[in-house]
Design an enzyme around this catalytic site. Structure first.
Site, mmCIF file in Angstrom:
data_model
loop_
_atom_site.group_PDB
_atom_site.id
_atom_site.type_symbol
_atom_site.label_atom_id
_atom_site.label_comp_id
_atom_site.label_asym_id
_atom_site.label_seq_id
_atom_site.Cartn_x
_atom_site.Cartn_y
_atom_site.Cartn_z
ATOM 1 N N THR A 238 0.586 -1.362 0.148
ATOM 2 C CA THR A 238 -0.131 0.004 -0.100
ATOM 3 C C THR A 238 1.000 1.021 -0.066
ATOM 4 O OG1 THR A 238 -1.650 -1.341 1.780
ATOM 5 C CG2 THR A 238 -1.898 1.215 1.350
ATOM 6 N N LYS B 190 49.738 -19.273 -4.936
ATOM 7 C CA LYS B 190 48.270 -20.282 -5.354
ATOM 8 C C LYS B 190 47.387 -19.331 -5.814
ATOM 9 C CE LYS B 190 45.311 -22.046 -1.166
ATOM 10 N NZ LYS B 190 43.938 -21.263 -1.499
ATOM 11 N N THR C 210 32.283 -41.323 -9.368
ATOM 12 C CA THR C 210 31.877 -42.304 -8.054
ATOM 13 C C THR C 210 31.601 -41.746 -7.234
ATOM 14 O OG1 THR C 210 30.986 -44.360 -8.641
ATOM 15 C CG2 THR C 210 30.089 -42.955 -9.992
ATOM 16 N N SER D 60 -6.987 -1.955 -6.607
ATOM 17 C CA SER D 60 -6.368 -1.378 -5.178
ATOM 18 C C SER D 60 -5.922 -1.796 -5.061
ATOM 19 C CB SER D 60 -7.284 -2.551 -4.107
ATOM 20 O OG SER D 60 -6.953 -2.440 -2.947
ATOM 21 N N THR D 61 -4.627 -1.351 -4.078
ATOM 22 C CA THR D 61 -3.033 -2.023 -3.777
ATOM 23 C C THR D 61 -3.691 -3.633 -4.676
ATOM 24 O OG1 THR D 61 -2.286 0.042 -2.578
ATOM 25 C CG2 THR D 61 -0.939 -2.070 -2.652
ATOM 26 N N ASN D 62 -4.125 -4.275 -3.784
ATOM 27 C CA ASN D 62 -4.374 -5.616 -3.476
ATOM 28 C C ASN D 62 -4.387 -6.529 -5.009
ATOM 29 O OD1 ASN D 62 -3.743 -4.807 -0.843
ATOM 30 N ND2 ASN D 62 -6.162 -5.704 -0.240
ATOM 31 N N SER E 212 46.488 -16.411 -2.232
ATOM 32 C CA SER E 212 46.703 -16.405 -0.606
ATOM 33 C C SER E 212 47.941 -15.187 -0.152
ATOM 34 C CB SER E 212 47.638 -17.590 -0.400
ATOM 35 O OG SER E 212 47.668 -17.240 1.257
ATOM 36 N N SER E 213 47.749 -14.371 1.364
ATOM 37 C CA SER E 213 48.264 -13.679 1.206
ATOM 38 C C SER E 213 49.540 -13.982 2.141
ATOM 39 C CB SER E 213 47.340 -12.808 2.550
ATOM 40 O OG SER E 213 46.711 -13.866 3.591
#
Length: 431
Positions: free
Chosen positions: A66, A287, A150, A103-105, A281-282
């Protein structure tokens, strides 16, 4: 803080809905022609995106939508077009003119569904491109021999092309599901007004509004067969959200496989090479992480979570209205947008330039115990199982064990145990 203006097609759909409504009211003789023309022009500007900044309401709101300020935006712009002062609602009223027979509805969920339908075209287009990318790689990798697995254990040989073709097929199933799930979004409850009974609406209004909306959109818009049910029923949006969740699950599974096949490079499977997109990586030099599949995984998790929100909100509806529609609409739009961008990112920054390591994958296949499965029709399960167990315990090649145990001659092993032949149906019987 997340505004309606963040969702272009939601506002565009609202403009289309309101234009259809004013056209219907004009054709029924309920509103003066000069007001109809000004409102239509204002709606066109909403459709074109010229008034997006005026839609300042939050996406998640109470009142089942609404608070949506479309009536006010359109009324004031129509007044400007007519040369009148903004706010002079005695001439053009947000309620008595812009919202007449509505209506908003009925307009809010109708706009939400129409916006989702508009959005789904870009999603479909990106999914088709991603399918094409996987199929192109399937063709490129059609002769790359690798080991199928698998339970993460060696199974039987296949080609990397077959694996990528399988991914394309999975996504093609998703494409069909998304297209089918979008169809219910074209079913509208315009004219139902407050609860679906059509109170305060002209008896011919619903049909007139839907006819006008067909003209504006070019879509086969349908009116719901039971407007009371349609006023409280959010199943069309919930179904579409559920299909997005299903597709997200499958795409995330594909990304899991990509990360696993690219694991290594020295101590993993190392079957494929994902294009490096960020330092990995830091602390660990050299990597490189599979960041693109990882970000798509996370996007898929978000879509799955969004669907749970939609499910809870849909269930929370009470009697003749579901007041939780705003959070459903918010999450479906987010899921569509995120999924679209994620697929584009995966295609452009990963699948398009992924490469294979054919020598390494072929080496693993030829040294695998699993290839003995190809001799099942020839020597039977028991002998194959025994040979596999001995090879696993001794470290010998499966071919040597088969000859040592007298199950096959060396010539038979060389002729019959060819992994390349095992990538398609084959059946051998001992003479």
């Amino acid at each position: 803080g997340v505004r309606l203006s963040s969702y272009r097609n939601f506002i565009k759909a609202f403009g289309m809905i309101k234009k259809a409504c004013i056209m219907a009211n004009g054709r029924l003789g309920l509103i003066k022609p000069e007001i109809v023309e000004a409102v239509k022009q204002a709606c066109d500007e909403v459709i074109e995106g010229k008034l997006d900044k005026e839609f300042v309401v939050d996406m998640i709101q109470g009142g089942a939508g609404t608070s949506m300020n479309a009536n006010e935006v359109i009324a004031n712009r129509a007044l400007e077009i007519m040369g009148k002062e903004k706010g002079d609602y005695t001439i053009v009223s947000p309620n008595d003119h812009i919202n007449k027979c509505q209506s908003t509805n009925d307009t809010y969920p109708s706009s939400g569904k129409l916006g989702m339908y508009l959005d789904h075209f870009e999603l479909v287009a990106e999914l088709e491109k991603l399918i094409d990318a996987f199929e192109a790689k399937a063709e490129e990798f059609k002769d790359v021999l690798k080991m199928g697995r698998t339970q993460l254990q060696d199974a039987v040989p296949m080609t990397l092309g077959q694996e990528f073709h399988g991914y394309a097929s999975t996504l093609r199933e998703s494409l069909a599901l998304i297209k089918a799930a979008a169809e219910p979004l074209k079913v509208q409850n315009l004219g139902g007004t407050a609860i679906g009974t059509g109170t305060a609406a002209h008896p011919d209004y619903s049909a007139a509004a839907v006819k006008a909306l067909r003209e504006i959109t070019g879509f086969d818009i349908k009116i719901a067969p039971d407007l009371i049910n349609a006023s409280s029923n959010t199943s069309g949006m919930l179904y579409f959200s559920g299909v997005l969740r299903r597709c997200a699950v499958k795409l995330s599974q594909i990304c899991n496989d990509l990360r696993l096949m690219a694991s290594g490079p020295r101590c993993g499977l190392h079957e494929i090479n994902l294009p490096p997109r960020a330092p990995g990586s830091s602390i660990m030099p050299g990597k490189v992480n599979p960041v693109i599949p990882e970000v798509v995984n996370q996007t898929c998790f978000q879509i799955i979570g969004g669907d749970l929100t939609c499910s809870l909100a849909s269930e929370a509806g009470q009697l003749e209205l579901n007041v939780m529609e705003p959070v459903i609409i918010y999450n479906v739009f987010n899921s569509i947008h995120m999924f679209t961008r994620a697929m584009r990112t995966l295609r452009e920054l990963c699948i398009a330039t992924v490469t294979a390591n054919p020598e390494h994958t072929a080496h693993m296949v030829h040294n695998s115990i699993g290839i003995v499965t190809g001799l099942l029709p020839y020597i039977g399960y028991k002998k194959c199982s025994t040979a596999a167990k001995i090879a696993n315990q001794t470290g010998k090649s499966i071919k040597d064990v088969l000859v040592e145990q007298g199950y096959c001659t060396k010539q038979e092993v060389d002729e019959l145990l060819v992994p390349e032949k095992m990538t398609k149906p084959n059946y051998m019987t001992k003479k």
